[in-house]
Design a protein around this motif. Structure first.
Motif, short mmCIF file in Angstrom:
data_model
loop_
_atom_site.label_atom_id
_atom_site.label_comp_id
_atom_site.label_asym_id
_atom_site.label_seq_id
_atom_site.Cartn_x
_atom_site.Cartn_y
_atom_site.Cartn_z
N LEU A 156 0.82 -1.21 0.00
CA LEU A 156 0.00 0.00 0.00
C LEU A 156 0.85 1.26 0.00
O LEU A 156 0.31 2.36 -0.18
CB LEU A 156 -0.94 0.01 1.21
CG LEU A 156 -2.03 -1.07 1.24
CD1 LEU A 156 -2.83 -0.98 2.53
CD2 LEU A 156 -2.96 -0.93 0.05
N ASN A 157 2.16 1.11 0.19
CA ASN A 157 3.05 2.27 0.16
C ASN A 157 3.00 3.00 -1.17
O ASN A 157 3.35 4.19 -1.25
CB ASN A 157 4.50 1.84 0.44
CG ASN A 157 4.70 1.43 1.89
OD1 ASN A 157 3.95 1.88 2.77
ND2 ASN A 157 5.69 0.58 2.15
N VAL A 158 2.58 2.31 -2.24
CA VAL A 158 2.51 2.96 -3.55
C VAL A 158 1.47 4.08 -3.54
O VAL A 158 1.54 5.01 -4.37
CB VAL A 158 2.18 1.92 -4.64
CG1 VAL A 158 0.73 1.49 -4.58
CG2 VAL A 158 2.51 2.46 -6.03
N LEU A 159 0.54 4.04 -2.59
CA LEU A 159 -0.47 5.11 -2.47
C LEU A 159 0.06 6.29 -1.68
O LEU A 159 -0.66 7.28 -1.51
CB LEU A 159 -1.73 4.57 -1.78
CG LEU A 159 -2.45 3.41 -2.47
CD1 LEU A 159 -3.60 2.92 -1.61
CD2 LEU A 159 -2.96 3.84 -3.84
N TRP A 160 1.30 6.19 -1.19
CA TRP A 160 1.91 7.25 -0.37
C TRP A 160 3.28 7.58 -0.93
O TRP A 160 4.30 7.24 -0.35
CB TRP A 160 1.99 6.80 1.08
CG TRP A 160 2.18 7.91 2.07
CD1 TRP A 160 3.36 8.28 2.66
CD2 TRP A 160 1.18 8.76 2.61
NE1 TRP A 160 3.14 9.32 3.53
CE2 TRP A 160 1.81 9.65 3.52
CE3 TRP A 160 -0.20 8.89 2.40
CZ2 TRP A 160 1.11 10.63 4.22
CZ3 TRP A 160 -0.88 9.86 3.10
CH2 TRP A 160 -0.23 10.71 3.99
N PRO A 161 3.35 8.23 -2.11
CA PRO A 161 4.65 8.49 -2.74
C PRO A 161 5.55 9.33 -1.85
O PRO A 161 5.09 10.17 -1.08
CB PRO A 161 4.27 9.25 -4.02
CG PRO A 161 2.84 9.57 -3.93
CD PRO A 161 2.23 8.77 -2.86
N LYS A 162 6.85 9.09 -1.98
CA LYS A 162 7.84 9.78 -1.13
C LYS A 162 8.63 10.84 -1.89
O LYS A 162 9.37 11.60 -1.28
CB LYS A 162 8.81 8.76 -0.53
CG LYS A 162 8.13 7.75 0.40
CD LYS A 162 9.15 6.78 0.95
CE LYS A 162 8.52 5.86 1.99
NZ LYS A 162 7.41 5.05 1.44
N LEU B 114 -1.15 15.05 -3.70
CA LEU B 114 -1.03 13.79 -4.43
C LEU B 114 -1.40 12.61 -3.53
O LEU B 114 -2.17 11.72 -3.90
CB LEU B 114 0.39 13.64 -4.96
CG LEU B 114 0.66 12.47 -5.92
CD1 LEU B 114 -0.13 12.63 -7.19
CD2 LEU B 114 2.14 12.36 -6.22
N ARG B 115 -0.85 12.60 -2.31
CA ARG B 115 -1.15 11.53 -1.38
C ARG B 115 -2.62 11.53 -0.99
O ARG B 115 -3.26 10.46 -0.93
CB ARG B 115 -0.28 11.68 -0.13
CG ARG B 115 1.19 11.40 -0.35
CD ARG B 115 2.01 11.82 0.86
NE ARG B 115 3.42 11.45 0.72
CZ ARG B 115 4.36 11.83 1.58
NH1 ARG B 115 4.05 12.60 2.63
NH2 ARG B 115 5.61 11.44 1.40
#
Length: 584
Positions: free
Chosen positions: A340-346, A354-355
């Motif tokens: 699910l980290n792909v939904l929270w770009p860094k 965006l997030r």
């Protein structure tokens, strides 16, 4: 040191520094151009894809060159639609026989146990006719056991699919879409073959072997992964402006198959009196699907795209290995929610917006899919108890509702896209979802709320059916949401992102039926409409969340001023005397 030599050295350092700045500027300019072109070009690049086939890459306004490859060798959603329709029909045809198979095998085991208890172990096994109505099985105890066992099957499929879908989706970015489509269909073949074995050898195999079919289905990601990979293929072949229409075509084909498939399956059972024929036919359709993908369907990802995805994946692995221990690495592998980290770009600009957009879109899609999947059984049970619907009438209702949904996906959504979606001005960077996307999502959720309110108020069949038809147009939301999500992510992560959506769908198909069936069972005697009030509350939460989606959020944070100009232009606030963005 010689002053002249020192001066020469200083000039050389200054020259190198200037050249470095020039390279950075060119790289930044190249990134801006890539982001801008993503609005008007498909994700395909003008390079070789596979088997040394050149793929034409052009804008919507350009015509392919005369010496381009034949149309059947170029990736296109039209090349994938025919086999996907067959896949959807097979999915629908097997749905009702699968439920009937589970009920009959559970019933047969239950009656054999009772017979064994009465005769102290000396008995003749009961052989029920599978595929027809068996009056012996229409008792609450057997119905409860079959419902519980079906829940076990859904849990196994859902959990395994949640574990495998995001990783397989990400894997498709590196090896291509075709291989994953073949892999998913092979898993479905194994699942249906297991059902046939349990049917043919029911005297020797316990019905608990049916869980093996669910295991095979879950290991390959089930139909949620197939749908995610199909959407990834469509994303590779379409522009941002046409992506929601492409997704709606595939969703329409899916619901068309769900509507038509059961009728075909019922016709086959009526003519042959053998439910196994349906599953054999489904396996044959999967064979045709695999053959078409293997020999005819062009790969949508170019070798360069796959190479870039592999390099970025390897780089992320190296960074992760450098900054983590073996324990944290192991936890990432077993952690279902880690993808699910792909939904929270860094990285990139506009991270906050965006997030927020990505999380909101994924959450809304999760609610819509979970409610839709979880409420099917409740709606049919409620209508049978309250309005005394027959199985035949319930089938008509299901087909009618799905037909309305197909009309919305095949006609209404493409029409809205064609006449109301504005082409981005030249020079506009990739700007996430637009105003039309947000309006369609809010409108879809509005129809879901209204349709479910009809369910709450209905005390007769006509009003209840009207609620189903109104709610069916909420089907416009899912393809729009998923296409909007792809507009917020780099092209090399499309498969990974849609794999995460498959993960959420897998969890929803476990959570939805469990929660809503539980609520209905607890309130059926006192206030059976309570479950529909819960559905209205969930849709209202999603509807409110849709109003916080920000249109035109630049994917990579480039060209923010240009995005704001387009934002103002759509609101009618742009001064017409000013030049348009990107025009010199």
């Amino acid at each position: 040191m010689d002053p002249q030599a020192e001066g020469s050295r200083g000039r050389l350092l200054q020259q190198n520094q200037d050249e470095g700045e020039d390279q950075k500027d060119r790289r930044r300019e190249s990134e801006d151009i890539d982001a801008i072109e993503s609005q008007s070009k498909p994700l395909l690049t003008p390079v070789q894809t596979h088997d040394s086939i050149d793929v034409y890459e052009g804008t919507e306004e350009e015509e392919p060159p005369k010496d381009s490859v034949k149309w059947w060798k170029r990736p296109s959603i039209l090349m994938l639609l025919p086999p996907f329709i067959l896949y959807a029909i097979a999915l629908g045809a097997a749905a009702v026989p699968r439920v009937n198979l589970v009920l009959t095998l559970v019933c047969q085991d239950y009656l054999n146990r009772k017979e064994r208890e009465v005769n102290n172990g000396d008995f003749t096994p009961i052989k029920l006719v599978i595929g027809v109505d068996n009056p012996e099985c229409e008792i609450p105890e057997i119905g409860a056991k079959a419902a519980t066992f079906t829940l076990y099957m859904n849990i196994i499929t859902g959990i395994l699919s949640a574990m495998t879908s995001p990783r397989l989706g990400q894997y498709s970015d590196r090896i291509g879409r075709r291989k994953l489509l073949i892999f998913g269909s092979l898993g479905a073949c194994l699942s249906d073959a297991t059902l046939i074995l349990c049917l043919k050898y029911s005297d020797h195999l316990s019905y608990w072997w049916l869980l093996l079919a669910s295991t095979f289905e879950g290991m390959v990601g089930a139909f949620t992964l197939i749908l995610a990979v199909v959407h990834s293929y469509a994303s590779d072949c379409t522009t941002f402006a046409k992506r929601s229409s492409a997704f709606s075509l595939f969703h329409g084909c899916l619901f068309f198959g769900i509507a038509v498939g059961p009728a075909i399956g019922g016709f086959v059972i009526e003519k042959t009196n053998d439910i196994a024929v349906v599953f054999c036919g489904v396996i044959a359709i999967h064979g045709l699907f695999i053959s078409y993908i293997l020999f005819f369907l062009p790969e949508s990802l170019s070798k360069e795209k796959m190479k870039l995805a592999k390099e970025k994946f390897a780089e992320e692995r190296r960074k992760s290995a450098d900054s983590s221990t073996w324990l944290s690495s192991f936890m990432k592998i077993v952690n279902v929610f880690e993808p699910l980290n792909v939904l929270w770009p860094k990285e990139g600009g506009n991270l906050t917006k965006l997030r927020a957009n990505m999380v909101l879109l994924a959450a809304i899609d999760f609610i819509m899919f979970g409610v839709g999947f979880g409420s099917i059984t409740v709606i049919l049970l409620y209508s049978k108890v309250e309005f005394h619907w027959t199985t035949k009438f319930a089938s008509y209702y299901t087909s009618f509702v799905n037909a309305s949904r197909v009309i919305g996906l095949f006609v209404i959504l493409p029409t809205l896209t064609k006449f109301f979606r504005r082409k981005p001005p030249p020079g506009t960077p990739a700007g996430g979802c637009d105003y039309l996307d947000t309006l369609i999502i809010r409108g879809a959720l509005t129809t879901e709320v209204l349709g479910t309110l009809f369910f709450v108020a209905a005390r007769d069949t006509p009003l209840f059916m009207a609620g189903g038809i109104v709610a069916s147009f909420g089907g416009l939301g899912s393809p729009t949401i998923q296409s909007s999500l792809t507009k917020h992510s780099p092209s090399e992560k499309t498969g990974q992102l849609l794999g995460v959506i498959a993960l959420l769908h897998s969890l929803a198909r476990v959570i939805g039926p469990t929660v809503f069936n539980g609520i209905y069972s607890k309130t059926a005697k006192t206030y059976p409409q309570a479950v529909f009030i819960v559905l209205v509350a969930l849709f209202m939460v999603a509807w409110l969340g849709a109003w916080f989606i920000t249109p035109h959020v630049a994917v990579d944070g480039v060209g923010d001023e240009a995005v704001e100009r387009l934002f103002a232009e759509e609101r009618g606030e742009l001064d017409e005397s000013e030049p348009l963005v990107g025009r010199n």
